[in-house]
Design an enzyme around this catalytic site. Structure first.
Site, PDB file in Angstrom:
ATOM      1  N   ASN A 114      52.003 -60.570  11.917  1.00 39.45           N
ATOM      2  CA  ASN A 114      51.355 -59.223  12.675  1.00 39.45           C
ATOM      3  C   ASN A 114      50.580 -59.515  13.386  1.00 39.45           C
ATOM      4  O   ASN A 114      49.232 -58.659  12.933  1.00 39.45           O
ATOM      5  CB  ASN A 114      52.097 -58.084  11.588  1.00 39.45           C
ATOM      6  CG  ASN A 114      52.015 -57.160  12.592  1.00 39.45           C
ATOM      7  OD1 ASN A 114      51.533 -56.239  12.570  1.00 39.45           O
ATOM      8  ND2 ASN A 114      53.077 -57.025  13.188  1.00 39.45           N
TER       9      ASN A 114
ATOM     10  N   GLY B 132      50.643 -54.452   9.961  1.00 37.65           N
ATOM     11  CA  GLY B 132      49.142 -55.330  10.410  1.00 37.65           C
ATOM     12  C   GLY B 132      48.477 -54.862  11.771  1.00 37.65           C
ATOM     13  O   GLY B 132      49.099 -53.509  12.069  1.00 37.65           O
TER      14      GLY B 132
ATOM     15  N   ARG C 143      49.465 -55.191  14.753  1.00 40.21           N
ATOM     16  CA  ARG C 143      50.358 -55.068  15.997  1.00 40.21           C
ATOM     17  C   ARG C 143      50.675 -54.046  15.369  1.00 40.21           C
ATOM     18  O   ARG C 143      51.022 -52.892  16.213  1.00 40.21           O
ATOM     19  CB  ARG C 143      51.689 -55.890  16.123  1.00 40.21           C
ATOM     20  CG  ARG C 143      52.159 -56.365  17.424  1.00 40.21           C
ATOM     21  CD  ARG C 143      53.082 -56.668  17.390  1.00 40.21           C
ATOM     22  NE  ARG C 143      54.061 -56.591  19.086  1.00 40.21           N
ATOM     23  CZ  ARG C 143      54.895 -55.690  19.276  1.00 40.21           C
ATOM     24  NH1 ARG C 143      55.321 -55.452  18.131  1.00 40.21           N
ATOM     25  NH2 ARG C 143      55.168 -55.890  20.710  1.00 40.21           N
ATOM     26  N   CYS C 144      51.403 -53.026  14.315  1.00 45.20           N
ATOM     27  CA  CYS C 144      51.580 -52.123  13.766  1.00 45.20           C
ATOM     28  C   CYS C 144      51.652 -51.473  14.158  1.00 45.20           C
ATOM     29  O   CYS C 144      51.823 -50.178  13.957  1.00 45.20           O
ATOM     30  CB  CYS C 144      52.037 -52.164  11.995  1.00 45.20           C
ATOM     31  SG  CYS C 144      53.621 -53.760  12.430  1.00 45.20           S
ATOM     32  N   MET C 145      49.936 -51.438  13.815  1.00 44.93           N
ATOM     33  CA  MET C 145      48.594 -50.465  13.790  1.00 44.93           C
ATOM     34  C   MET C 145      48.827 -49.466  15.177  1.00 44.93           C
ATOM     35  O   MET C 145      47.336 -48.967  15.349  1.00 44.93           O
ATOM     36  CB  MET C 145      47.620 -50.649  13.098  1.00 44.93           C
ATOM     37  CG  MET C 145      48.030 -51.024  11.404  1.00 44.93           C
ATOM     38  SD  MET C 145      46.263 -50.478  10.295  1.00 44.93           S
ATOM     39  CE  MET C 145      45.397 -51.970  11.373  1.00 44.93           C
TER      40      MET C 145
END
Length: 411
Positions: free
Chosen positions: A355, A398, A400-402
């Site tokens: 990620n 991770g 990118r998710c955040m």
């Protein structure tokens, strides 16, 4: 570049991003509630906040303007005025199980007693039953046990701002999310786009709104170029939602001509496409070996516009060749998580080793705990900016998710 949303790639230099700093919501629940709220552990909030602040500082140090969801939401409601704030509260209460009745009235009065910013933070953090001075003893929340501690559940997944909405070109999708625990989250973005001075009346296109039954989430939406998207067919995104957004993008002349649907295993460990596959340079991608079948094959469908609103679907299984054809590349580099080692790759993928957040071509932000994957990325010529991750990673997401990129430079 003056448009408030402009994202035509995964890798163009990141200029503006939206984050959500972890708040009380990430620890305002019990172990028994974890499955309901889609969590595997309860992060230690003070450390999670320090790690998130360091993540935000890493972005700022690289020229990125950082906006915060909780602040934008409150500003949008204030800009909209009393009627907008009232309508938002009514919708939020209805989606929390209180469309009308005594508890609806008590909760609305309680939330209205706060400043707008405090109200937004309280809704995100959850409303416990013991917070209210008066609760009718003969009424409990619909479908809840009387001893359940919350009237309105916390939203601990909010720091994964990637999922409730996704920037695509000069617009975005505002998503109908899969699980009840997350479904209310996209209501904040709907208010921001409609009423925040930075976004309202600025020509932002909503390619697909949240008022659907079919599910899609931003972790499955990857902007590969100004004409090509990849969308995961996953635990969180359905094939019919992908076809729907494809029709909308084609019909509304978004500039997008191809959508590559990629089927990944439907499980919690690989909930979104970006947990197993991300673009990090013009010809480089991270990939978790666990999604590839024998011979490195995986089901893909390239969707293009047909006649009379119909869609053309081309089913293929060679992911590398599909990407090369769609992006007009002679070759590309698929970099395996954990160096392809079956133990290391599974462990580091669980901790979001795949990620990665590209903030410029070949420059990525990753969790420091995935040291094998980070070493491999450097061996492939990438610049890797590591951020602390002991507590943030407990939420199963991770860098990118955040992050929800709002503006990137064109390539």
């Amino acid at each position: 570049m003056t448009k408030p949303i402009h994202v035509t790639s995964e890798i163009g230099k990141l200029k503006v991003v939206m984050l959500k700093r972890p708040g009380v919501e990430v620890e305002n629940f019990t172990p028994d509630m974890m499955p309901r709220l889609l969590f595997d552990d309860i992060p230690y909030l003070p450390v999670a906040q320090k790690e998130h602040d360091a993540f935000a500082d890493t972005l700022r140090d690289n020229g990125v303007e950082v906006l915060y969801l909780e602040k934008l939401a409150a500003e949008a409601l204030d800009a909209g005025g009393d009627q907008v704030k009232d309508a938002f509260l009514e919708q939020m209460l209805a989606e929390s199980g209180y469309a009308a009745g005594v508890l609806h009235n008590v909760l609305k009065e309680y939330l209205n007693s706060m400043s707008t910013q405090d109200m937004v933070i309280k809704i995100m953090g959850g409303v416990r039953k013991n917070e209210l001075d008066f609760v009718p003893r003969d009424l409990v929340s619909a479908a809840e046990e009387e001893d359940y501690p919350f009237f309105m559940d916390p939203m601990p997944n909010l720091y994964f701002t990637r999922d409730p909405a996704a920037s695509i070109g000069d617009g975005l999708s505002i998503n109908h999310m899969t699980f009840t625990a997350r479904r209310r989250e996209s209501l904040f973005m709907e208010e921001i786009i409609k009423y925040h001075p930075r976004f309202a009346n600025q020509g932002v296109q909503v390619w697909r709104d949240r008022n659907h039954d079919t599910r899609i989430e931003g972790g499955d939406e990857l902007v590969l170029s100004d004409t090509v998207l990849a969308i995961g067919v996953s635990q969180r995104t359905s094939a019919n939602a992908i076809e729907d957004i494809a029709r909308n993008l084609f019909k509304n002349k978004s500039g997008y001509e191809k959508i590559i649907a990629i089927r990944i295993p439907h499980n919690h460990a690989m909930m979104h496409l970006d947990t197993v596959f991300t673009m990090i340079n013009k010809d480089q991608f991270t990939v978790h070996p666990g999604i590839l079948g024998e011979g490195g094959h995986i089901d893909t469908w390239t969707i293009t516009q047909g006649k009379d609103g119909e869609l053309n679907l081309d089913h293929r299984t060679d992911l590398k060749q599909v990407l090369k054809d769609a992006l007009h590349l002679d070759d590309l580099d698929l970099i395996p998580t954990g160096a392809g080692d079956p133990i290391v790759s599974a462990r580091e993928q669980w901790n979001d080793g795949s990620n990665t957040l590209a903030i410029a071509p070949g420059v990525v932000v990753t969790y420091n705990r995935n040291y094998v994957s980070n070493r491999v990325l450097r061996e492939h010529g990438l610049k890797v900016l590591e951020v602390l991750s002991s507590e943030l990673s407990r939420g199963r997401g991770g860098p990118r998710c955040m992050s929800m990129p709002l503006v990137r430079e064109d390539l």
